[in-house]
Design a protein around this motif. Structure first.
Motif, PDB file in Angstrom:
ATOM      1  N   PRO A 197       6.472  25.730 -17.276  1.00  0.00           N
ATOM      2  CA  PRO A 197       7.752  25.096 -16.925  1.00  0.00           C
ATOM      3  C   PRO A 197       7.900  23.687 -17.515  1.00  0.00           C
ATOM      4  O   PRO A 197       9.020  23.249 -17.799  1.00  0.00           O
ATOM      5  CB  PRO A 197       7.726  25.047 -15.398  1.00  0.00           C
ATOM      6  N   ALA A 198       6.786  22.996 -17.728  1.00  0.00           N
ATOM      7  CA  ALA A 198       6.866  21.630 -18.276  1.00  0.00           C
ATOM      8  C   ALA A 198       7.278  21.635 -19.754  1.00  0.00           C
ATOM      9  O   ALA A 198       7.597  20.594 -20.312  1.00  0.00           O
ATOM     10  CB  ALA A 198       5.511  20.933 -18.125  1.00  0.00           C
ATOM     11  N   HIS A 199       7.252  22.821 -20.370  1.00  0.00           N
ATOM     12  CA  HIS A 199       7.653  22.912 -21.780  1.00  0.00           C
ATOM     13  C   HIS A 199       9.064  23.477 -21.920  1.00  0.00           C
ATOM     14  O   HIS A 199       9.539  23.700 -23.031  1.00  0.00           O
ATOM     15  CB  HIS A 199       6.685  23.833 -22.570  1.00  0.00           C
ATOM     16  N   ARG A 200       9.700  23.763 -20.797  1.00  0.00           N
ATOM     17  CA  ARG A 200      11.000  24.448 -20.810  1.00  0.00           C
ATOM     18  C   ARG A 200      12.100  23.523 -20.272  1.00  0.00           C
ATOM     19  O   ARG A 200      11.814  22.477 -19.706  1.00  0.00           O
ATOM     20  CB  ARG A 200      10.922  25.697 -19.922  1.00  0.00           C
ATOM     21  N   PRO A 201      13.373  23.904 -20.397  1.00  0.00           N
ATOM     22  CA  PRO A 201      14.455  23.101 -19.800  1.00  0.00           C
ATOM     23  C   PRO A 201      14.295  22.992 -18.280  1.00  0.00           C
ATOM     24  O   PRO A 201      13.609  23.804 -17.661  1.00  0.00           O
ATOM     25  CB  PRO A 201      15.713  23.910 -20.163  1.00  0.00           C
ATOM     26  N   THR A 202      14.974  22.008 -17.717  1.00  0.00           N
ATOM     27  CA  THR A 202      14.838  21.767 -16.278  1.00  0.00           C
ATOM     28  C   THR A 202      15.762  22.688 -15.474  1.00  0.00           C
ATOM     29  O   THR A 202      16.658  23.324 -16.029  1.00  0.00           O
ATOM     30  CB  THR A 202      15.233  20.315 -15.944  1.00  0.00           C
ATOM     31  N   LYS A 203      15.569  22.693 -14.170  1.00  0.00           N
ATOM     32  CA  LYS A 203      16.418  23.495 -13.270  1.00  0.00           C
ATOM     33  C   LYS A 203      17.870  23.020 -13.351  1.00  0.00           C
ATOM     34  O   LYS A 203      18.801  23.823 -13.386  1.00  0.00           O
ATOM     35  CB  LYS A 203      15.850  23.356 -11.844  1.00  0.00           C
ATOM     36  N   GLU A 204      18.053  21.696 -13.398  1.00  0.00           N
ATOM     37  CA  GLU A 204      19.420  21.172 -13.461  1.00  0.00           C
ATOM     38  C   GLU A 204      20.114  21.640 -14.744  1.00  0.00           C
ATOM     39  O   GLU A 204      21.301  21.992 -14.733  1.00  0.00           O
ATOM     40  CB  GLU A 204      19.364  19.642 -13.415  1.00  0.00           C
ATOM     41  N   GLN A 205      19.351  21.650 -15.848  1.00  0.00           N
ATOM     42  CA  GLN A 205      19.940  22.141 -17.102  1.00  0.00           C
ATOM     43  C   GLN A 205      20.297  23.622 -16.972  1.00  0.00           C
ATOM     44  O   GLN A 205      21.366  24.052 -17.418  1.00  0.00           O
ATOM     45  CB  GLN A 205      18.980  21.904 -18.270  1.00  0.00           C
ATOM     46  N   TYR A 206      19.436  24.393 -16.333  1.00  0.00           N
ATOM     47  CA  TYR A 206      19.732  25.822 -16.160  1.00  0.00           C
ATOM     48  C   TYR A 206      20.985  26.023 -15.314  1.00  0.00           C
ATOM     49  O   TYR A 206      21.795  26.902 -15.597  1.00  0.00           O
ATOM     50  CB  TYR A 206      18.519  26.578 -15.578  1.00  0.00           C
ATOM     51  N   ASP A 207      21.141  25.201 -14.278  1.00  0.00           N
ATOM     52  CA  ASP A 207      22.361  25.317 -13.462  1.00  0.00           C
ATOM     53  C   ASP A 207      23.594  25.133 -14.339  1.00  0.00           C
ATOM     54  O   ASP A 207      24.576  25.864 -14.217  1.00  0.00           O
ATOM     55  CB  ASP A 207      22.375  24.240 -12.358  1.00  0.00           C
ATOM     56  N   ARG A 208      23.535  24.150 -15.221  1.00  0.00           N
ATOM     57  CA  ARG A 208      24.706  23.892 -16.079  1.00  0.00           C
ATOM     58  C   ARG A 208      24.887  25.000 -17.127  1.00  0.00           C
ATOM     59  O   ARG A 208      26.006  25.392 -17.438  1.00  0.00           O
ATOM     60  CB  ARG A 208      24.584  22.520 -16.748  1.00  0.00           C
ATOM     61  N   TYR A 209      23.764  25.503 -17.680  1.00  0.00           N
ATOM     62  CA  TYR A 209      23.887  26.630 -18.623  1.00  0.00           C
ATOM     63  C   TYR A 209      24.632  27.775 -17.944  1.00  0.00           C
ATOM     64  O   TYR A 209      25.515  28.405 -18.515  1.00  0.00           O
ATOM     65  CB  TYR A 209      22.507  27.178 -19.047  1.00  0.00           C
ATOM     66  N   LEU A 210      24.214  28.027 -16.696  1.00  0.00           N
ATOM     67  CA  LEU A 210      24.778  29.164 -15.958  1.00  0.00           C
ATOM     68  C   LEU A 210      26.224  28.912 -15.561  1.00  0.00           C
ATOM     69  O   LEU A 210      27.047  29.823 -15.563  1.00  0.00           O
ATOM     70  CB  LEU A 210      23.921  29.436 -14.716  1.00  0.00           C
ATOM     71  N   TRP A 211      26.529  27.658 -15.240  1.00  0.00           N
ATOM     72  CA  TRP A 211      27.915  27.330 -14.878  1.00  0.00           C
ATOM     73  C   TRP A 211      28.832  27.670 -16.053  1.00  0.00           C
ATOM     74  O   TRP A 211      29.895  28.284 -15.883  1.00  0.00           O
ATOM     75  CB  TRP A 211      28.051  25.840 -14.515  1.00  0.00           C
ATOM     76  N   LEU A 212      28.408  27.286 -17.238  1.00  0.00           N
ATOM     77  CA  LEU A 212      29.238  27.562 -18.426  1.00  0.00           C
ATOM     78  C   LEU A 212      29.405  29.066 -18.630  1.00  0.00           C
ATOM     79  O   LEU A 212      30.503  29.543 -18.926  1.00  0.00           O
ATOM     80  CB  LEU A 212      28.624  26.915 -19.677  1.00  0.00           C
ATOM     81  N   VAL A 213      28.316  29.804 -18.455  1.00  0.00           N
ATOM     82  CA  VAL A 213      28.412  31.267 -18.621  1.00  0.00           C
ATOM     83  C   VAL A 213      29.422  31.831 -17.617  1.00  0.00           C
ATOM     84  O   VAL A 213      30.308  32.623 -17.975  1.00  0.00           O
ATOM     85  CB  VAL A 213      27.020  31.934 -18.463  1.00  0.00           C
ATOM     86  N   GLN A 214      29.313  31.412 -16.371  1.00  0.00           N
ATOM     87  CA  GLN A 214      30.249  31.909 -15.340  1.00  0.00           C
ATOM     88  C   GLN A 214      31.695  31.530 -15.688  1.00  0.00           C
ATOM     89  O   GLN A 214      32.617  32.314 -15.509  1.00  0.00           O
ATOM     90  CB  GLN A 214      29.905  31.301 -13.980  1.00  0.00           C
ATOM     91  N   HIS A 215      31.864  30.303 -16.178  1.00  0.00           N
ATOM     92  CA  HIS A 215      33.201  29.806 -16.523  1.00  0.00           C
ATOM     93  C   HIS A 215      33.824  30.663 -17.639  1.00  0.00           C
ATOM     94  O   HIS A 215      34.968  31.101 -17.544  1.00  0.00           O
ATOM     95  CB  HIS A 215      33.039  28.350 -16.974  1.00  0.00           C
ATOM     96  N   PHE A 216      33.036  30.930 -18.674  1.00  0.00           N
ATOM     97  CA  PHE A 216      33.558  31.726 -19.799  1.00  0.00           C
ATOM     98  C   PHE A 216      33.788  33.179 -19.373  1.00  0.00           C
ATOM     99  O   PHE A 216      34.732  33.823 -19.817  1.00  0.00           O
ATOM    100  CB  PHE A 216      32.594  31.670 -20.994  1.00  0.00           C
ATOM    101  N   ARG A 217      32.902  33.653 -18.519  1.00  0.00           N
ATOM    102  CA  ARG A 217      33.067  35.024 -18.015  1.00  0.00           C
ATOM    103  C   ARG A 217      34.394  35.123 -17.244  1.00  0.00           C
ATOM    104  O   ARG A 217      35.125  36.105 -17.368  1.00  0.00           O
ATOM    105  CB  ARG A 217      31.883  35.335 -17.094  1.00  0.00           C
ATOM    106  N   GLY A 218      34.715  34.077 -16.489  1.00  0.00           N
ATOM    107  CA  GLY A 218      35.981  34.027 -15.740  1.00  0.00           C
ATOM    108  C   GLY A 218      37.183  34.049 -16.675  1.00  0.00           C
ATOM    109  O   GLY A 218      38.296  34.386 -16.268  1.00  0.00           O
ATOM    110  N   LEU A 219      36.981  33.677 -17.928  1.00  0.00           N
ATOM    111  CA  LEU A 219      38.074  33.710 -18.919  1.00  0.00           C
ATOM    112  C   LEU A 219      37.968  34.965 -19.787  1.00  0.00           C
ATOM    113  O   LEU A 219      38.532  35.032 -20.877  1.00  0.00           O
ATOM    114  CB  LEU A 219      38.016  32.450 -19.793  1.00  0.00           C
ATOM    115  N   CYS A 220      37.207  35.942 -19.274  1.00  0.00           N
ATOM    116  CA  CYS A 220      37.071  37.261 -19.921  1.00  0.00           C
ATOM    117  C   CYS A 220      36.565  37.158 -21.361  1.00  0.00           C
ATOM    118  O   CYS A 220      36.922  37.993 -22.196  1.00  0.00           O
ATOM    119  CB  CYS A 220      38.400  38.025 -19.883  1.00  0.00           C
ATOM    120  N   TRP A 221      35.793  36.135 -21.652  1.00  0.00           N
ATOM    121  CA  TRP A 221      35.208  35.975 -22.987  1.00  0.00           C
ATOM    122  C   TRP A 221      36.278  36.005 -24.078  1.00  0.00           C
ATOM    123  O   TRP A 221      36.030  36.478 -25.184  1.00  0.00           O
ATOM    124  CB  TRP A 221      34.126  37.038 -23.238  1.00  0.00           C
TER     125      TRP A 221
END
Ligand code: DGY
Length: 425
Positions: A197-221
């Motif tokens: 985990p110390a070599h990977r992105p943080t939890k906060e970054q993952y939350d934001r990655y996922l937020w963007l995915v959900q947002h785009f999914r809401g716009l039907c890609w």
């Protein structure tokens, strides 16, 4: 390295490539990345071309079989079910016949296909296969300039850090802070079960990655809406440089294959983009910077993304300045090229794209420096890359201060790049 050691390394690299080969596509590494990734595959094909040309073409053809009707080539193709990776198809929900992600990745295909074509021993087959890929790659390039440069500025924006391939670069920090973390459905990461985990992105970054995915999914890609609707719109110099290089290479290839109109369109895209790219140059940093399209400001972050434009046919003086900047970075690191300036207090030698060295990036930079006549620095990068392999094996990335192998092991594109570096050495 003597000839015998060279042969040994070649055998080991081919072994890694074959081990990760799933017949018509190659996984970046077992466990951590169990599907087909877009730019990984294009670099992988270069390595495969070394021992099996037909297999190399198939790698890129498979990727383009999953191109979207609007021209986008997705960053992941989920050929099989594998719960060892997150986020999988159920999160993306793109509705494609074979599940894919809904975002793209650096446009390496034009460059890779030209290189495969030029090197091909089976000229006839290469011409047929390259000709079939030409309009598909052209459609992807058109998609980029239509959908990611809606105001016709000449440069395209990424709308998710994963698109750059440099997922957690310091370049994104300020703009990424605008992306909310609330409202993300509960999830369990898988990457941290495969890598430290110390070599990977943080939890906060993952939350934001996922937020963007959900947002785009809401716009039907719907790509006619995603760019403007994204709170993250970054003009990444490195990403644009790869696209420019692919436009130039596709243009040359098209001319060779008797497609002058397609060649001209790609040449024009490249010329306009090269002119626009100059606005991202930073004299104090001796490199390019990213532009935050929503604030209109350059991002004060000296990452390797700003050195990558040397992969495109930029002015000689700019390439020379980049070579001098790399020499300076080399004085601060045992291995080059670190993905961020070690002098920056935000540099982190072990965390993914915030410091570690990556062989694919080294390869693109060395290739560009060689073309610009900066052969000494290019040779240093090649030497450093091979030293890393000898010392630490085929890792995903490396600590540039110690050479420690990081992230996933027995990594496909690293092995492919070793074959490329040995060819050049
Ligand atoms: C990951 O899952 O780490 C990838 O970089 C996203 O493509």
């Amino acid at each position: 390295m003597n000839a015998r050691e060279n042969d040994d390394l070649i055998d080991k690299a081919v072994e890694v490539l074959k081990e990760n080969d799933r017949g018509t596509y190659t996984v970046p590494t077992k466990g951590l990345y169990p599907f087909q990734w877009n730019w990984d595959s294009c670099f992988t094909a270069l390595g495969q071309g070394y021992y099996d040309e037909a297999r190399a073409w198939t790698e890129i053809e498979t990727l383009f079989q999953h191109q979207w009707p609007d021209g986008m080539v997705p960053h992941i193709v989920f050929h099989v079910r594998d719960d060892g990776y997150f986020p999988g198809p159920d999160v993306w929900q793109t509705g494609r016949p074979t599940a894919t992600s809904g975002i793209t990745q650096p446009a390496v295909a034009g460059f890779a296909v030209r290189r495969l074509y030029e090197r091909a021993k089976d000229r006839e087959s290469a011409a047929v296969r390259a000709r079939a890929l030409l309009p598909k790659i052209d459609a992807w390039h058109r998609w980029f300039y239509d959908r990611r440069d809606p105001r016709g500025e000449g440069l395209v924006a990424i709308i998710h850090p994963w698109e750059s391939g440099r997922d957690n670069s310091i370049d994104w920090d300020a703009a990424f802070a605008r992306v909310p973390t609330h409202g993300v459905a509960p999830y369990q990461r898988r990457d941290t079960q495969h890598a430290d985990p110390a070599h990977r992105p943080t939890k906060e970054q993952y939350d934001r990655y996922l937020w963007l995915v959900q947002h785009f999914r809401g716009l039907c890609w719907d790509n006619s809406r995603l760019h403007d609707a994204s709170p993250f719109q970054i003009v990444d110099a490195g990403f644009n440089a790869i696209l420019i290089r692919s436009c130039v290479d596709l243009a040359d290839l098209a001319l060779d294959l008797g497609e002058p109109a397609l060649a001209e369109t790609n040449r024009q895209r490249a010329s306009k983009a090269i002119a626009a790219l100059d606005a991202l140059w930073s004299e104090p940093h001796g490199q390019y910077l990213c532009l935050d399209r929503l604030t209109g400001e350059l991002i004060d972050s000296a990452s390797v993304g700003g050195l990558m434009p040397v992969f495109a046919p930029i002015a000689k003086a700019r390439a020379a300045a980049i070579a001098r900047t790399i020499e300076k970075r080399a004085a601060a690191a045992r291995f080059i090229v670190p993905s961020h300036d070690p002098a920056d207090p935000r540099f982190d030698a072990k965390r993914y794209w915030r410091g570690p060295a990556w062989l694919v990036v080294n390869y693109m930079i060395a290739d560009g420096l060689t073309a610009a006549g900066e052969t000494e620095v290019a040779a240093r990068i090649t030497g450093s890359s091979l030293d890393l392999i000898e010392e630490s094996g085929f890792a995903e990335y490396y600590d540039p201060l110690t050479g420690e192998p990081l992230g996933g092991g027995r990594f496909t594109w690293t092995a492919a790049m070793v074959l490329e570096f040995l060819r050049a050495a």
